[in-house]
Design a protein around this motif. Structure first.
Motif, PDB file in Angstrom:
ATOM      1  N   ASN A  10      10.310   5.727   5.471  1.00  0.00           N
ATOM      2  CA  ASN A  10      11.004   6.982   5.787  1.00  0.00           C
ATOM      3  C   ASN A  10      12.123   7.187   4.769  1.00  0.00           C
ATOM      4  N   SER A  11      11.746   7.760   3.644  1.00  0.00           N
ATOM      5  CA  SER A  11      12.690   7.897   2.549  1.00  0.00           C
ATOM      6  C   SER A  11      12.575   9.261   1.900  1.00  0.00           C
ATOM      7  N   SER A  12      13.681   9.664   1.291  1.00  0.00           N
ATOM      8  CA  SER A  12      13.667  10.842   0.427  1.00  0.00           C
ATOM      9  C   SER A  12      13.008  10.468  -0.890  1.00  0.00           C
ATOM     10  N   HIS A  13      13.150  11.330  -1.875  1.00  0.00           N
ATOM     11  CA  HIS A  13      12.569  11.056  -3.195  1.00  0.00           C
ATOM     12  C   HIS A  13      13.239   9.877  -3.880  1.00  0.00           C
ATOM     13  N   VAL A  14      14.487   9.583  -3.529  1.00  0.00           N
ATOM     14  CA  VAL A  14      15.223   8.539  -4.243  1.00  0.00           C
ATOM     15  C   VAL A  14      15.252   7.239  -3.442  1.00  0.00           C
ATOM     16  N   SER A  15      14.096   6.744  -3.082  1.00  0.00           N
ATOM     17  CA  SER A  15      14.006   5.502  -2.307  1.00  0.00           C
ATOM     18  C   SER A  15      14.626   4.319  -3.042  1.00  0.00           C
ATOM     19  N   LEU A  16      14.595   4.337  -4.366  1.00  0.00           N
ATOM     20  CA  LEU A  16      15.188   3.249  -5.141  1.00  0.00           C
ATOM     21  C   LEU A  16      16.681   3.144  -4.923  1.00  0.00           C
ATOM     22  N   VAL A  17      17.327   4.246  -4.477  1.00  0.00           N
ATOM     23  CA  VAL A  17      18.760   4.250  -4.169  1.00  0.00           C
ATOM     24  C   VAL A  17      18.987   4.036  -2.678  1.00  0.00           C
ATOM     25  N   SER A  18      18.214   4.732  -1.847  1.00  0.00           N
ATOM     26  CA  SER A  18      18.450   4.681  -0.403  1.00  0.00           C
ATOM     27  C   SER A  18      17.784   3.495   0.288  1.00  0.00           C
ATOM     28  N   HIS A  19      16.707   2.969  -0.296  1.00  0.00           N
ATOM     29  CA  HIS A  19      15.985   1.827   0.284  1.00  0.00           C
ATOM     30  C   HIS A  19      15.642   0.801  -0.797  1.00  0.00           C
ATOM     31  N   PRO A  20      16.656   0.265  -1.481  1.00  0.00           N
ATOM     32  CA  PRO A  20      16.375  -0.634  -2.609  1.00  0.00           C
ATOM     33  C   PRO A  20      15.649  -1.913  -2.221  1.00  0.00           C
ATOM     34  N   GLN A  21      15.848  -2.399  -0.994  1.00  0.00           N
ATOM     35  CA  GLN A  21      15.178  -3.643  -0.612  1.00  0.00           C
ATOM     36  C   GLN A  21      13.669  -3.427  -0.481  1.00  0.00           C
ATOM     37  N   ALA A  22      13.264  -2.308   0.082  1.00  0.00           N
ATOM     38  CA  ALA A  22      11.831  -2.021   0.211  1.00  0.00           C
ATOM     39  C   ALA A  22      11.185  -1.894  -1.162  1.00  0.00           C
ATOM     40  N   VAL A  23      11.888  -1.250  -2.082  1.00  0.00           N
ATOM     41  CA  VAL A  23      11.370  -1.118  -3.450  1.00  0.00           C
ATOM     42  C   VAL A  23      11.284  -2.482  -4.116  1.00  0.00           C
ATOM     43  N   THR A  24      12.317  -3.287  -3.969  1.00  0.00           N
ATOM     44  CA  THR A  24      12.326  -4.633  -4.549  1.00  0.00           C
ATOM     45  C   THR A  24      11.195  -5.477  -3.978  1.00  0.00           C
ATOM     46  N   ASP A  25      10.992  -5.406  -2.685  1.00  0.00           N
ATOM     47  CA  ASP A  25       9.933  -6.203  -2.042  1.00  0.00           C
ATOM     48  C   ASP A  25       8.565  -5.859  -2.618  1.00  0.00           C
ATOM     49  N   LEU A  26       8.314  -4.591  -2.886  1.00  0.00           N
ATOM     50  CA  LEU A  26       7.023  -4.195  -3.445  1.00  0.00           C
ATOM     51  C   LEU A  26       6.865  -4.720  -4.873  1.00  0.00           C
ATOM     52  N   ILE A  27       7.935  -4.672  -5.643  1.00  0.00           N
ATOM     53  CA  ILE A  27       7.890  -5.185  -7.021  1.00  0.00           C
ATOM     54  C   ILE A  27       7.620  -6.688  -7.017  1.00  0.00           C
ATOM     55  N   VAL A  28       8.304  -7.411  -6.163  1.00  0.00           N
ATOM     56  CA  VAL A  28       8.108  -8.860  -6.073  1.00  0.00           C
ATOM     57  C   VAL A  28       6.687  -9.165  -5.619  1.00  0.00           C
ATOM     58  N   SER A  29       6.167  -8.375  -4.700  1.00  0.00           N
ATOM     59  CA  SER A  29       4.780  -8.553  -4.243  1.00  0.00           C
ATOM     60  C   SER A  29       3.821  -8.398  -5.420  1.00  0.00           C
ATOM     61  N   ALA A  30       4.043  -7.384  -6.262  1.00  0.00           N
ATOM     62  CA  ALA A  30       3.196  -7.176  -7.435  1.00  0.00           C
ATOM     63  C   ALA A  30       3.282  -8.359  -8.384  1.00  0.00           C
ATOM     64  N   ALA A  31       4.481  -8.901  -8.556  1.00  0.00           N
ATOM     65  CA  ALA A  31       4.668 -10.044  -9.455  1.00  0.00           C
ATOM     66  C   ALA A  31       3.925 -11.277  -8.935  1.00  0.00           C
ATOM     67  N   ARG A  32       4.028 -11.521  -7.663  1.00  0.00           N
ATOM     68  CA  ARG A  32       3.394 -12.708  -7.072  1.00  0.00           C
ATOM     69  C   ARG A  32       1.883 -12.576  -7.033  1.00  0.00           C
ATOM     70  N   ASP A  33       1.393 -11.382  -6.721  1.00  0.00           N
ATOM     71  CA  ASP A  33      -0.055 -11.181  -6.703  1.00  0.00           C
ATOM     72  C   ASP A  33      -0.665 -11.360  -8.083  1.00  0.00           C
ATOM     73  N   SER A  34       0.137 -11.150  -9.116  1.00  0.00           N
ATOM     74  CA  SER A  34      -0.352 -11.308 -10.494  1.00  0.00           C
ATOM     75  C   SER A  34      -0.348 -12.760 -10.941  1.00  0.00           C
ATOM     76  N   GLY A  35       0.020 -13.647 -10.040  1.00  0.00           N
ATOM     77  CA  GLY A  35      -0.008 -15.076 -10.355  1.00  0.00           C
ATOM     78  C   GLY A  35       1.303 -15.619 -10.874  1.00  0.00           C
ATOM     79  N   HIS A  36       2.394 -14.885 -10.620  1.00  0.00           N
ATOM     80  CA  HIS A  36       3.704 -15.314 -11.105  1.00  0.00           C
ATOM     81  C   HIS A  36       4.642 -15.446  -9.920  1.00  0.00           C
ATOM     82  N   ARG A  37       5.604 -16.309 -10.035  1.00  0.00           N
ATOM     83  CA  ARG A  37       6.518 -16.608  -8.941  1.00  0.00           C
ATOM     84  C   ARG A  37       7.401 -15.410  -8.593  1.00  0.00           C
TER      85      ARG A  37
END
Length: 280
Positions: free
Chosen positions: A253-280
């Motif tokens: 439930n975010s506006s267009h600027v989720s990276l500002v209003s929900h930074p943890q959710a954005v970070t979690d998705l980035i970390v998920s992408a990193a780990r799924d690619s075989g990296h810590r």
């Protein structure tokens, strides 16, 4: 003191020096390059590309979280002059980064990363945050035209500009009084006012630039959909995720600027992408 600072009684030091020099001659010529390469399993470099009306500081809260988790992060400037220039600039930067890269784009930045990552083999994942993801031969205008116009389109202000070489064009801004309601409604009015004053315009021509490459067709894709997005229709974001066969799609439930209003959710998705690619 004798030559090279070795005393008469320093035969042991001399022998050690000879041994060190001998060892150095056995180091391969490309060893210096190896020192700069990412080792197997090393955390990827995360490259964060901002969208229109913003700059790299829009990623600040995400950068802080990623750095705390041990990631190297780069949030380069996106010149917002159009796909040919912006993607070429980003592509040149990506080619200087050794080791795996997780490439993240917000809004218009999604278009830029889609073209810039083509042919860059060490980009292991693409993350799209409230983003535009045209296919090869598509533009923002042709893709978004498949869905109802977003409210932000009623808030645009056009301003002509002239370059040093005499070329002219039109920049697009968001009318300051309308930015909060159409772009960042889940932030405070004060935060939105600062955004309105510091916004960077995008060249109007960028809306009709067609992509010549679409890296999301060949690389793993992760998508964050802002369910309250008033700048890009959430249905368009879902359509893009499905078309790209996204490995993971997160809706918040975010506006267009989720990276500002929900930074943890954005970070979690980035970390998920990193780990799924075989990296810590």
């Amino acid at each position: 003191m004798t030559v090279s600072g070795i005393s008469k009684s320093g035969k042991g030091g001399l022998a050690l020096g000879v041994a060190v020099l001998s060892a150095l001659t056995l180091v391969p010529a490309d060893a210096a390059d190896d020192l700069g390469r990412a080792s197997e399993g090393q955390k990827p470099t995360v490259v964060l590309v901002h969208g229109a009306f913003a700059d790299g500081s829009s990623w600040n809260a995400v950068v802080q979280r990623l750095q705390r988790d041990g990631y190297r992060v780069i949030a380069p400037p996106n010149t917002l002059r159009g796909i040919p220039q912006d993607s070429t600039y980003l592509n040149s930067l990506l080619k200087t980064i050794k080791g795996p890269i997780v490439l993240v784009g917000h809004s218009y930045g999604g278009e830029v990363i889609s073209q810039a990552a083509a042919g860059v083999d060490n980009v292991t994942a693409l993350v799209y945050v409230n983003a535009i993801m045209p296919d090869k031969g598509e533009s923002f205008a042709s893709l978004s035209g498949k869905f109802p116009a977003a409210p932000i389109t009623q808030a645009f202000k056009q301003v002509p500009f002239r370059n040093g070489d005499g070329a002219t064009g039109t920049d697009v801004y968001i009318e300051p009084a309308k930015l909060h309601a159409t772009f960042a409604q889940d932030l405070s009015q004060q935060q939105a006012s600062v955004m309105a004053s510091t916004q960077r315009p995008i060249a109007q021509s960028a809306f009709t630039d067609k992509l010549t490459e679409a890296a999301w067709r060949d690389k793993p894709v992760y998508v964050l959909v802002g369910k309250q997005d008033r700048a890009i229709d959430p249905s368009l974001e879902r359509y893009e995720a499905k078309r790209a066969h996204a490995r993971k799609t997160v809706e918040i439930n975010s506006s267009h600027v989720s990276l500002v209003s929900h930074p943890q959710a954005v970070t979690d998705l980035i970390v998920s992408a990193a780990r799924d690619s075989g990296h810590r």
